[in-house]
Every structure is written in structure tokens, then in C-alpha cells.
Motif scaffolding. Sequence first.
Motif, PDB file in Angstrom:
ATOM      1  N   LEU B 173     -14.406  31.305   0.278  1.00 52.97           N
ATOM      2  CA  LEU B 173     -12.954  31.466   0.358  1.00 52.97           C
ATOM      3  C   LEU B 173     -12.433  31.375   1.774  1.00 52.97           C
ATOM      4  O   LEU B 173     -11.336  30.906   2.033  1.00 52.97           O
ATOM      5  CB  LEU B 173     -12.549  32.832  -0.199  1.00 52.97           C
ATOM      6  CG  LEU B 173     -12.125  32.846  -1.644  1.00 52.97           C
ATOM      7  CD1 LEU B 173     -10.889  32.013  -1.824  1.00 52.97           C
ATOM      8  CD2 LEU B 173     -13.233  32.335  -2.541  1.00 52.97           C
ATOM      9  N   MET B 174     -13.226  31.865   2.716  1.00 53.42           N
ATOM     10  CA  MET B 174     -12.784  31.870   4.103  1.00 53.42           C
ATOM     11  C   MET B 174     -13.159  30.545   4.759  1.00 53.42           C
ATOM     12  O   MET B 174     -14.050  29.843   4.291  1.00 53.42           O
ATOM     13  CB  MET B 174     -13.444  33.023   4.854  1.00 53.42           C
ATOM     14  CG  MET B 174     -13.124  34.375   4.268  1.00 53.42           C
ATOM     15  SD  MET B 174     -11.340  34.627   4.104  1.00 53.42           S
ATOM     16  CE  MET B 174     -11.310  36.280   3.427  1.00 53.42           C
ATOM     17  N   VAL B 175     -12.489  30.231   5.853  1.00 60.45           N
ATOM     18  CA  VAL B 175     -12.897  29.072   6.635  1.00 60.45           C
ATOM     19  C   VAL B 175     -14.308  29.363   7.133  1.00 60.45           C
ATOM     20  O   VAL B 175     -14.530  30.334   7.852  1.00 60.45           O
ATOM     21  CB  VAL B 175     -11.948  28.856   7.833  1.00 60.45           C
ATOM     22  CG1 VAL B 175     -12.452  27.717   8.705  1.00 60.45           C
ATOM     23  CG2 VAL B 175     -10.534  28.562   7.342  1.00 60.45           C
ATOM     24  N   PHE B 252      -8.802  38.122  -2.752  1.00 57.96           N
ATOM     25  CA  PHE B 252      -9.047  36.796  -2.166  1.00 57.96           C
ATOM     26  C   PHE B 252      -9.210  35.728  -3.250  1.00 57.96           C
ATOM     27  O   PHE B 252      -8.624  34.664  -3.180  1.00 57.96           O
ATOM     28  CB  PHE B 252     -10.283  36.842  -1.264  1.00 57.96           C
ATOM     29  CG  PHE B 252     -10.195  37.899  -0.187  1.00 57.96           C
ATOM     30  CD1 PHE B 252      -9.387  37.700   0.919  1.00 57.96           C
ATOM     31  CD2 PHE B 252     -10.888  39.090  -0.296  1.00 57.96           C
ATOM     32  CE1 PHE B 252      -9.287  38.676   1.906  1.00 57.96           C
ATOM     33  CE2 PHE B 252     -10.795  40.065   0.689  1.00 57.96           C
ATOM     34  CZ  PHE B 252      -9.992  39.865   1.791  1.00 57.96           C
TER      35      PHE B 252
END
Lengths: 313, 332
Positions: B173-175, B252
Motif C-alpha cells: 500500500l505504501m510507496v 489503509f
Amino acid sequence: MAKKTDGVQLTLGPVAYHWSEAKKRDFYARIADEAPIGTVYLGEVICSKRAPFFERAMPAVIDRLKRGGKRVVLSTLAEVVLPRERKATAALCRQEDFEIEINNAAGLYARSGKPHRIGPFMNAYNEATIAWMGSQGATHVCLPPELPGASFGAAAAAASAAGLETEAQVFGRAPLAVSARCYHARAHERHKDNCQFVCENDPDGMPLTTLEGERFLRINGIQTQSETYLCLAGEVPDIIAMGIRHLRLLPQDVDMVAVARTFHALACGALEPMAALDRIGELCAGTRMSNGFFHRAAGERYIAPEARTRVLV
Amino acid sequence: MTLAELVCPAGTPAALKNAVDAGADAVYCGFRNATNARNFPGLNFSPDEMEASVAYAHSKNAKVLMTLNTYPPAGEEALWREAADMGVRFGVNAFIVADMGVARYIAETYPDARLHLSVQAAASSPEAIRYYCENFGVKRVVLPRILTIPEIRAIRAEIPCEIETFIFGNHGLMVEGRCSLTNYATGLSTNLDGVCSPPAQVDYRRQAGNCVSSCLAGHVIDRFRDGEMAGYPTICKGRYTAPHRPEGYYAFEEPVSLNLAHMLPQLIEAGVHAFKIEGRQRSKSYVRAVVSAFRQAIDDIAAGGAADLDHLVSLTEGRKQTQGAFATKKWR
């Protein structure tokens, strides 16, 4: 003989949150007039949608800061995907009027060879990376907040050898992650494109609490931050001794002038580290402090002096 | 239609052999230390295993892409350089790198070595990708899982290198390469140690009311009713409360897996050169099943037919599947 604190200065990182134009104007006016800060980084680093709100006020704020004796550096976006983000980054990197701090490789590409600073989102973790960046025009590097203190000395030495100044964050919520997705919008069951700027309601980030009721993280648009304020008041003398001359404070929704005065007294040797830590604790009542990253422990932890294995100086 | 390369995970020598035998065009794998981003107990390769595995893969005409995709902390660069030196000696076909210092070292020391840019470098614009191509001679970029297909097509037109995209498996989900959530909770860093949600700090706690909490370093990441399958506690897949969400919500993302099986033709048409399957932490039987299915699908598409991949659902562990950011900007 030069004192080891000669040339040490405080810097103020960009405001990570979506503060209103009025709040930012007031904030920077106080910083300009009252805070013992040498350099102020300005600009929207987190969300390109927010940028227009402050653009109108920028010239007056820059002018005010300069009259207050501050050096002004403009910071670029951390995440560059959309056409408007690419354009904004390229435009900022091509201008010649201001020093800039770059937070994305798209900015490095646009700046190619001309002087610039490396921001904390650039992953400048080691000697070879810092030396490479120096060879491409970087004059100054801000270390990533999760870099352990044991690496600070080697990083600063490599920077110095390549002609760069070194900076490290000593106060404020640790930036932990960025995403393409906006989690503020998601919390309000919206998408990024129709967010209606709900992030404006959380000037110190939106708390995320575990299902057991423990405060854990903060949401700031596409960014996730620590619940704790990273605070290296107890480590500042070691950090200075390792050759780091720029100590970065990140703006939080507390009395930042008082925070800056405390760190300034500490950096000058006029205040003992533990006294400074107590004072910061009072100014930020209700928020836990952490220094775990520096000690290569969980970032959220606060490692008390007696529990530390001493880092090499 | 150009055939896209199928790039498959190899967490162990056995998984590598299974992936190669099941039709992988290339496998990716790394050494058993902090130099790669899946540094988990029981996974990865000793130098001897790497050497033998490269020979096996090459004997079956499969390539080996070596993951060297973490960031050395200052004072510890030697480990990454030694890994690169060994990789060259063993004849790996490319290095997957993220750190500029590591990229620079390989480009200068071994000018003939092929470099791929890891997703951990977070290059998500044509300018960022060109920066790595022009300065380090990168030949392929692994794109972050945040782009729509039209965006991928537009990037393809503006860069001088190949594109690899994830098509199946865990959905970050995160960079990638910009996330220190695990380090914040556990003291082990994804970027520096190659660790995300370390198993040694995971526990499942039985709670009152027939619930099980999945915990990471003592933090409750999610909670499940008896009989529900308790997911692995990854911070960006967790359930939390917020002032507007007192009931608890997936802040998220829902616990979903990425599956772009139905988008393969569009991805090929958009100019993707290689499809990557996530899962170096998976068993060899999982790897064999997934690789076989995608091999068949890509061959069917190349032959002008339609691919049937519905049975892959059973491999996603009963989890919901998503096309993530690839299908619509509304994902953001």
C-alpha cells in the motif's frame, strides 16, 4: 580554538499539514520575529492538491522570514506521479531565485548539475550515495529519520569530504510512509479526487488508535507519521560531535518558538540535555517522545540514557 | 503481440527449481542477509546455493535476477558490494537495485552488468526513471503498484528502458522504499534490514469474547472472531479506530491480494515487458501452481486465445482480490 558548537544552527522543516493560509502566515510571522532558527524550508511536500492555497501568501511570508534574518529554502514534493506534480517539480527545480531542497528523483532529474539540497525523503543513507549526490550538485543533505545514530558520523564525514553540509531531524513526528492513496479521504469515505480537504481539520495529524485503544500512528493525507514526537534533545551533543551542523525541527501544532529556544539553548551548551528534554516534554504535554530510530531500536520507543549502548563519536 | 517475460519469486533453491520447471522466464532471489528486501528466517540463498541455482536456471534457459534492493546504512556498504561481486562471479543476468550508491558501484565496477531498478527505488514518473537510466544505465524499471494502465502506457512512451509490473500476490500500500512503519514498531527496518513485519515479533492472542488478536511487537493490528482466518499482522493491512471511525476500519486497505490476471492483454498492449509474481516467502508448491497457471495464460494470450485464470482464486488464501490502482484512479 573554535568551539565544537560553532556554526551549529537550527532549521525548520516544511509544514507537513494542511494548515490554513491564515494559520501559516501567523506561524511564520512568529518564527521570523522570535525563533532562533537559521534556515526555514517552505513549500508543500505532501499533497499537490494543497499547494495552491499557500502560493498566494508565499511572497509575503518569504519576505517576512528574510527580514527576520532567516535563510529560505523551497522544498519539493515527496511523491511525484501526476502531470501537475511533475510540472510543479520541474518548475521549482528550474528556477534560479531560491535554494531548493529536493525530495524526489524527478527533481534531481530536472535540476541536473545545478546546486540543490537533498531532502529527508531521498534515502541518502550511506557514503556512496551521498558522494554521488555531491558529484551531481548537492550541497547539503538531510539524513533519513530512520538512519541509526551509529551511521551519522560516517554519513557526515562522507558528506563533508564531498563538500556537503549535513542535517538531521531532532524534533517532530517521524515521517514513516507515503502512498499514492489519501488516507484522510479514505477515513471520511471519499477518494483523493473529491477529498474536500478534510485534512485541514487535523493540524497535528489524524490519530489512528489500535483496537485495544493504544495511540499508534498519525495520518496526514497520503502520509503516515509517528504518534510520538521524535525528540533527540538528549542526543544533540553527540550529534554535533559527529559533525552534523544543522538540526531540523519539524513544525507541530505546539509552541514552536519555545521548542526552538529550548533546542537553541541546548545546542549552545546553555542548557543540559536532560533539562532540555524535560522542557520539551512540558511544551508538548500529552504527546510521547521517542528516540528509538537513533538507537537502532523500535522508532516509537524512548531509550533512557542509562539503557543506551553509547554510540561511537 | 510481443510475449511478456514471466518473472517469478524464488525464496529458496527448491522454489527456484519449481519456478524454473513450471515455465518461469526469469526468477528473482537474493542472499540470506540484509542485502535484499525479503530477509526472513529460512529464506534466501547461501553463496553456494546461489551459484548452483544460477547454473540450474541457465541450464533450463531461465534468467536469474539478483535482488540487491535494500539500502546500506553508512558504515555497512561492504556487505552490499560483496554481494554484487559474488553475483557477477556466479553469472546472474541482472541486479535489481534501489540505492544510488549500490547502483553506482555496480555500474562503475562492472560496466557490462545489467541493472534493473527495484520497486524499492520508488521511481513513479518518467523523469525519475530517466534519472536512473541516464546516470546508472538502468535497463528495466519495476513500476510501483500505484499506476493505472493508461498511466503505464504514457510512461512507456517517455522512458528509454523496459517496464516490469507486479501482477499477482501481496498488495503493498505504501510507496515501497519510503516506508519505515515496521522499523517504528519493531526496530527492524524494511529499507536497511530487508524486513517487513518480522515473524519473531508476531503473536496471536486469544481475547475475551472468542476473539483472536494478531499483534506485531505487542500492538494489536487486527482482530478476528473464532472461525475467521486470522491474517498476518502487517501494519498497512491493519484495522484501527479514528475520530470519525470509532467502529474500527481498515485505515489503509482491506486485506486483499493483487490479481491482474484479467488485465494481462491490456498490460501487454500498454508496453509492459515483464510480469512479476510476488511471493518469495511462499512455499514451493504455491510457486509451482501460480507460475504454471500464469505460464499457461500468457501462452494462451500469445496464441490469440482467452486465458482462464479463475482457479487462481483458490491460491489467494480465500482473500478478496483487487486490481488495485491499475483499474481506476478512484483507488486513490
